[in-house]
Design a protein around this motif. Sequence first.
Motif, PDB file in Angstrom:
ATOM      1  N   SER A 406      13.432  -6.939 -27.384  1.00  0.00           N
ATOM      2  CA  SER A 406      14.140  -7.534 -26.260  1.00  0.00           C
ATOM      3  C   SER A 406      14.149  -9.054 -26.415  1.00  0.00           C
ATOM      4  O   SER A 406      13.205  -9.641 -26.961  1.00  0.00           O
ATOM      5  N   ALA A 407      15.205  -9.688 -25.944  1.00  0.00           N
ATOM      6  CA  ALA A 407      15.316 -11.140 -26.065  1.00  0.00           C
ATOM      7  C   ALA A 407      14.164 -11.836 -25.369  1.00  0.00           C
ATOM      8  O   ALA A 407      13.691 -12.888 -25.814  1.00  0.00           O
ATOM      9  N   ALA A 408      13.697 -11.259 -24.274  1.00  0.00           N
ATOM     10  CA  ALA A 408      12.602 -11.882 -23.518  1.00  0.00           C
ATOM     11  C   ALA A 408      11.301 -11.860 -24.293  1.00  0.00           C
ATOM     12  O   ALA A 408      10.385 -12.642 -24.011  1.00  0.00           O
ATOM     13  N   ALA A 409      11.202 -10.978 -25.298  1.00  0.00           N
ATOM     14  CA  ALA A 409       9.947 -10.857 -26.034  1.00  0.00           C
ATOM     15  C   ALA A 409       9.783 -11.965 -27.066  1.00  0.00           C
ATOM     16  O   ALA A 409       8.654 -12.360 -27.364  1.00  0.00           O
ATOM     17  N   TRP A 410      10.889 -12.470 -27.626  1.00  0.00           N
ATOM     18  CA  TRP A 410      10.735 -13.409 -28.735  1.00  0.00           C
ATOM     19  C   TRP A 410      11.507 -14.718 -28.567  1.00  0.00           C
ATOM     20  O   TRP A 410      11.100 -15.742 -29.098  1.00  0.00           O
ATOM     21  N   GLN A 411      12.624 -14.709 -27.847  1.00  0.00           N
ATOM     22  CA  GLN A 411      13.424 -15.925 -27.753  1.00  0.00           C
ATOM     23  C   GLN A 411      12.691 -17.093 -27.096  1.00  0.00           C
ATOM     24  O   GLN A 411      12.784 -18.224 -27.593  1.00  0.00           O
TER      25      GLN A 411
END
Length: 870
Positions: A406-411
């Motif tokens: 998910s974008a929230a995990a790494w971005q």
Amino acid sequence: MRCLAFITFLLLCTALPAAELSRVVKSFDFEERQTGNAEELPRDWVKLEGPGLPHYVNGRLAGGHAAGGRYAFRFDLNGSSLIYRYPHGHIAAVPGATYRVTAAVSTDSVPSARARLTATFADLDGRPIKNATRHSTPFVGTPDAWGALSIECTAPPAARWLVLELGFVQPTIWQDAPLGKQSLFDQDIHATAHFDDVVVTQVPVVDVTCDKPTHVYSKSEPTVLHVRVVDRVTEDLAAQLVITDAAGRAVHQQSGRLDLTATDAAASKTATLSLPPLPPGAYRATLGVVAGGMILGQHTLDLIRLADDNPAVRPDARFGFDATDVPVEAWPQLPGLLANLGAARVKLAVWDERSDVESAAGGTFNKLLDDLRRSQITPTALIAALPPRLAAEAGGAGLERLPGLSAAAWQPELSQMIARYAGYLDRWQFGTDAQAAAFAAGPKLRAAYDVALKTFDALVDQPDLAMPWPAYVDLNASLPANLAVTIPPDVLPHQIPLYVRDLSTRPGQQYSLYLRPLQAGAYGRAVRNRDLVLRIAYALASGARRIDLPLPARVLTRDGLPPEFRPDETLLIVRTLLATLGNAVYKGRVPVSDDVEAMLFDRAGEGVLLVWAKDAAAAPFRIVLGNRPQRVDLDGSVSPVLQPKDDSGVIEIIAGPAPFFLTGIDGHLAQLRCSIAFDNPLIESAYKPHLRRLRFTNPYPHPISGRLRLSAPAGWTVTPLQPDFALGAGEAYDGPVTIEFPYNSPAGNKVIVCDVTLAAERTQQFKVPVALKLGLADIGVETIAMRSGGEIIVQQVITHYGDKPANYTAFVACPGHPRQERLLTGLKPGTTTIKKYRIPSTDRTPGLRVRSGVKETDGNRILNDEVTVQ
């Protein structure tokens, strides 16, 4: 002689009787029949039983096949595995002491089962100590040969007993099981192994380090080695130090007892060894430690001696090094090493499978960036793999898993890192250079790059984010505008400009070149060094603006000790290259001889010539260089070039396969030599006059004048023979030359020697070989001639490269025999035909040559070839 003395010394040590080997704790020669043991098993050895260890598989004392003596411990498998243990209560262990266990082993040549030696420690009550078990490397050999198993282990504080195990085990025991209980392994049903000469020795822990973490010394720096010994008893220790050069030749040796001094640490002592002054080069120091007449091991380290006392080389913005494998602990020494090389860029892993710099090394990374900036070195931040936290969530560390998160995990994490280091990092790379082939073959990796690029686009204006790509895969419109192109070792050095030309023709393409050198195991040292030099030189000649190289040093990390760089010989070579060609501009190839290659570079008005012989043999050549030329060898050694005895300025130099530099030369004169060439070096093999234009440019800032004298091969005619010229600064000469040659001239490379008399500040005279190639553009002929009994068999392979059918007559002529011909009628474009000839001859004259070729049926074009009869 010194090396021979060292070997003799060690052999004498190993020949001492067992009674004098005071450090031997226990030994098993299995010669127990002589001491009254009539049992099947050696004394006190116990068979283990359990899963995979059935009761019906056994070992026994057996004669007839032993490493020494008559008997050995024989293991016979009947499926499953077999392990015998020498249990606690027999070999006492001292906490903190280090033990080496060795065994001789011989096995059947089998695909699955392996012989293995195991050592573990037990406490006072015989209970195994956790994490105190060591296994040897699994071994398989052949019945007629003996191999060696070895383990070193240090007794933990609670250890009181050392326990040994000998095993002949199946893959279910010795091999990792990545699928756990679902893993399936092959097994051998019937196999035999013999164990002999098991020896347990108490050994000291000996470590050798340099007084410089990078192991790189300037010309006049003293070299000191530090020896650290951890052992309960050190009075019996002696040392033999041997220094060898890069070719393996011994250059220094010293021996004697170690003068040890106690330190604060328990059972730890140190000593220092000073090395004599060494000439420039790469060296290996080998310290052999002997105690009680027994060799306890050898310890090696590599070091570099520079040819000068310059602390750093002026950085060249085109060159960078790949330091992505350097651990965080070694980062403090990295700027000094890079400055010594003349690097202006370095690749650092900010995300890899071990950690990320934000959580693991934020302070260290900040200091490293500051140190790099002071050294004028620009870092490239490399995203090598998903860091541990993201890898755990994605199910693996591979970058191809990034789009699945998910974008929230790494971005946010990546965005924070980009923003935090924006003032330091403006170059990034997604994926390592070693993954270039994987990016070309795997669309998932390319998709992951696109996902990361969107994050960079949102934070940085025109982000510099490179993607790895192999040079041998064609470019296409879907590739990003920034590529880190890997040049593999099977691309020859002179082919590198072709790849750069393809990259340069792609609109908007940014690229860097990563030059992978030849592998050490596949090529000799001299070949690898030569290839590396030419690889870098041709990359510079291609006009590449970013050239990356592997860091010429590896990092050694050990428990309780600071990390150390262990440089290899290429560090010295690369440093010499960057110090000599740094910030230099390629001007062209200088024709000096048929057997010698020379590349001219201009370094702030100074001419630098890179020279090497085309073949392995030494090749002399004559050249005019200037007033104060110097020779620079690959190790950085500088020596003056002997001046001529007369006023001609002509110097004779001998080139070899190892490249070297000529510096301080007359750059204008060298550029003049570079520019002398024919407008078209290919001459059609047709019996008629051929018109060519001889061209060159005046590189001097003032007018020049003089005369040319052209000397053609024997039988050839060149007109005019002595043209005059007068040129202003920057003007070009463009004069017609008519070339004629005999009808029977063989095809191939030809040379017309241009003898130049130059009237400048002083009269100078020099010769320039101007290359031509005689042949046919549309026909190629390869000929083989071999003796077979009373005949000479000639085979022609004829290929038609033209675009319409052609008619030729193929022929072969051997001295003393009539000419033989074959018709080639309507030879189609793109086709190959083979013609064979048999010439009755018993002539065994060495070097006998046969003339072969083709002649146009209706025309005057002819291609001659000459081959030696094999």
